[in-house]
Design an enzyme around this catalytic site. Structure first.
Site, mmCIF file in Angstrom:
data_model
loop_
_atom_site.group_PDB
_atom_site.id
_atom_site.type_symbol
_atom_site.label_atom_id
_atom_site.label_comp_id
_atom_site.label_asym_id
_atom_site.label_seq_id
_atom_site.Cartn_x
_atom_site.Cartn_y
_atom_site.Cartn_z
ATOM 1 N N LYS A 74 -8.431 -12.426 -20.479
ATOM 2 C CA LYS A 74 -9.599 -12.427 -21.358
ATOM 3 C C LYS A 74 -9.276 -12.200 -22.833
ATOM 4 C CE LYS A 74 -13.505 -12.899 -18.913
ATOM 5 N NZ LYS A 74 -14.657 -13.739 -19.293
ATOM 6 N N ASP A 121 -17.585 -6.499 -17.703
ATOM 7 C CA ASP A 121 -17.264 -5.730 -16.502
ATOM 8 C C ASP A 121 -15.914 -5.045 -16.660
ATOM 9 O OD1 ASP A 121 -14.949 -7.189 -14.653
ATOM 10 O OD2 ASP A 121 -15.935 -8.523 -16.062
#
Length: 400
Positions: A74, A121
Site C-alpha cells: 500500500k 484497515d
C-alpha cells in the site's frame, strides 16, 4: 450461500481512457519509488511444483511483504499520491521531487504544517503515516471496528494520531474526509467520488510500480500471463493492474479475474446487476480479509474493470485461509511465501478452481487449463500475526 459466485458483464464497446496508467507513466512512478533508500524490487516467485500439481503451465506470485520494510504494497500508492500532491501544490513536476528533495527542509518550509488524513484497515494507513513521518508532517488515521491491534500499533509507531472507531470502513472514510475539511488537512484515500478523484488516481498510478516490476520480469522469462487474479476492496489496485496490463499487452490482454469476499463484494454486485450503476455494500463487513472490507467501488477505476475484467468472483473466507496455508507450506523446493488474508485469497481461489470438481463450471468459464500462466499478487504479509498463526497453525476459517 455458495462458497464461490461468478458474475460477468456484457462487453462495453466504448473506449476507456487508460493512458494515465500506461507504461510511460509507470516508468515515471517507478523512478519516483526508486529514489527512496528503502526501495528494492520485490520477489516474483515462480511456484513450479505447485503449478504442476494444479495442472496449469505456471503460476507466479508477486510477494509484496518485502515492500519498503512495511509488509504490504500500500505504501506505493500513498507515497506517490502525497508526492504528486506536493508537486502540484508547489507548481513542480513529481519527476523533480525525488525522496531526498521531498523530505528536505526546503520543501517543508514551502509547505508549512500539513496533516494527511485517511481511513484504513491497516496497510494503507501505515503507508500514509510512514510517508508523512518521513516528511516530518502529521497524519490522522481512522480505523474501522474489528481492526487488529497490531495494525493500529504499527501506524502509531509512525507518530500518527490513530484510533479504532465503531464504524465500518466506508463510514471511516467519511470521518477522515470531514476531519481533513475542518482541520485544513489533506485526505489521502483510494476511494473516489465526484469532486475527489485526483488523489485516488495518483494512488492507482503508485500501484503500477508493482505491476511494472512483475511485467518486465515475466517478459524477460518469456512467460507473460494468460490469467491475472486480483483481489479488490474498493478496486483501486485491481483497476490499476488491469489498466496497466491492458496497455502493455493490448494485443493479448490476459483474462482478468477480480476476487472479493462475500461480505464486501461491491464490484461483484455491480457486475452482476450490469445496469450501468454502482452497487455499494453496506452494514458490517467482517470478512477475515480486512483489507478488502470496503463497500463502495472506486468511481475512477470502475470503467476500467467494466471494460477489461473478464469475471468477478465473490468468495468465502475459507479461500483466503486456504491460500495462506498453501503459500506458507510450499511443495518440494518452491519458495515459501508468508501471505496475509487479503494477500493470499487469489492463490487460494486458483488452487481450488483447479482441484475441486464442484467448481469445474467456473474454471471452464474463466478458461483455466494446462496452458494457463497465472499471475497473483500477495499484497501483504502477516500484518496481523496473531490471526495468521491461528489460521495456518490452528485451521481457522478452513471450512472448504
Amino acid at each position: 450461500m455458495e462458497k464461490i459466485l461468478l458474475a460477468s458483464m456484457r462487453k462495453d464497446p466504448r473506449d476507456v481512457d487508460i493512458r494515465f496508467i500506461n507504461d510511460t507513466v509507470a516508468k515515471r512512478v517507478i523512478n519516483f519509488h526508486k529514489s527512496f533508500p528503502q526501495y528494492e524490487k520485490t520477489p516474483l516467485v515462480e511456484l513450479a511444483h505447485l503449478s504442476n500439481y494444479l495442472g496449469i503451465k505456471n503460476i507466479f506470485v508477486k510477494d509484496e511483504s518485502y515492500r519498503f520494510g512495511l509488509n504490504a504494497f500500500k505504501v506505493l500508492g500513498g507515497s506517490f499520491a502525497i508526492g504528486s500532491y506536493i508537486a502540484d501544490r508547489l507548481g513542480m513536476s513529481v519527476e523533480d521531487l525525488p525522496y531526498e528533495r521531498m523530505i528536505s527542509k526546503e520543501i517543508k518550509e514551502k509547505l508549512g504544517e500539513i496533516t494527511f488524513a485517511t481511513a484504513t484497515d491497516g496497510n494503507h494507513g501505515r503507508g500514509v503515516a510512514w510517508t508523512a513521518n518521513q516528511l516530518k508532517q502529521k497524519s490522522k488515521v481512522f480505523m474501522p471496528k474489528g481492526t487488529a491491534r497490531e495494525r493500529l500499533d504499527n501506524i502509531r509507531a509512525e507518530n500518527a494520531d490513530a484510533d479504532i472507531y465503531e464504524y465500518n470502513y466506508d463510514e471511516c472514510v467519511r470521518l477522515a474526509d470531514e476531519y481533513a475539511k475542518t482541520h485544513n488537512g489533506i485526505l489521502v484515500q483510494d476511494t473516489s467520488w465526484e469532486g475527489y478523484e485526483d488523489i485516488p488516481r495518483y494512488i492507482m498510478q503508485g500501484y503500477m510500480t508493482m505491476a511494472y516490476e512483475a511485467y518486465n520480469e515475466l517478459k524477460e522469462k518469456g512467460s507473460l500471463p494468460t490469467h491475472i487474479f486480483l483481489q479488490a476492496g474498493v478496486g483501486s489496485l485491481a483497476s490499476a493492474v488491469t489498466g496497466f496490463f491492458a496497455n502493455v499487452m493490448k494485443d493479448a490482454i490476459p483474462t482478468i479475474v477480480i476476487v472479493e469476499p462475500h461480505k464486501a463484494a461491491c464490484l461483484y454486485q455491480t457486475a452482476k446487476a450490469d445496469d450501468g450503476k454502482l452497487h455499494p455494500v453496506t452494514g458490517d463487513m467482517d470478512s477475515i480479509m480486512a483489507g478488502l472490507n470496503c463497500g463502495e467501488p472506486v468511481t475512477v477505476g470502475w470503467p476500467i474493470l467494466k471494460k477489461y475484467a473478464h469475471s468477478f468472483l465473490s468468495v468465502d473466507d475459507c479461500f483466503a485461509a486456504h491460500g495462506m496455508r498453501l503459500l506458507g507450506n510450499p511443495l518440494k523446493n518452491d519458495k515459501k511465501i508468508i501471505s496475509g488474508e487479503s494477500g493470499a485469497v487469489t492463490a487460494g481461489v486458483v488452487s481450488k478452481l483447479m482441484t475441486d470438481d464442484s467448481l469445474k463450471n467456473i474454471k471452464e468459464k474463466i478458461g483455466l487449463d494446462s496452458s494457463s500462466i497465472v499471475l497473483c499478487f500477495s499484497t501483504e504479509g502477516d500484518t496481523d500475526k496473531d490471526n495468521y498463526l491461528k489460521t495456518v497453525w490452528d485451521g481457522k476459517d478452513s471450512s472448504l
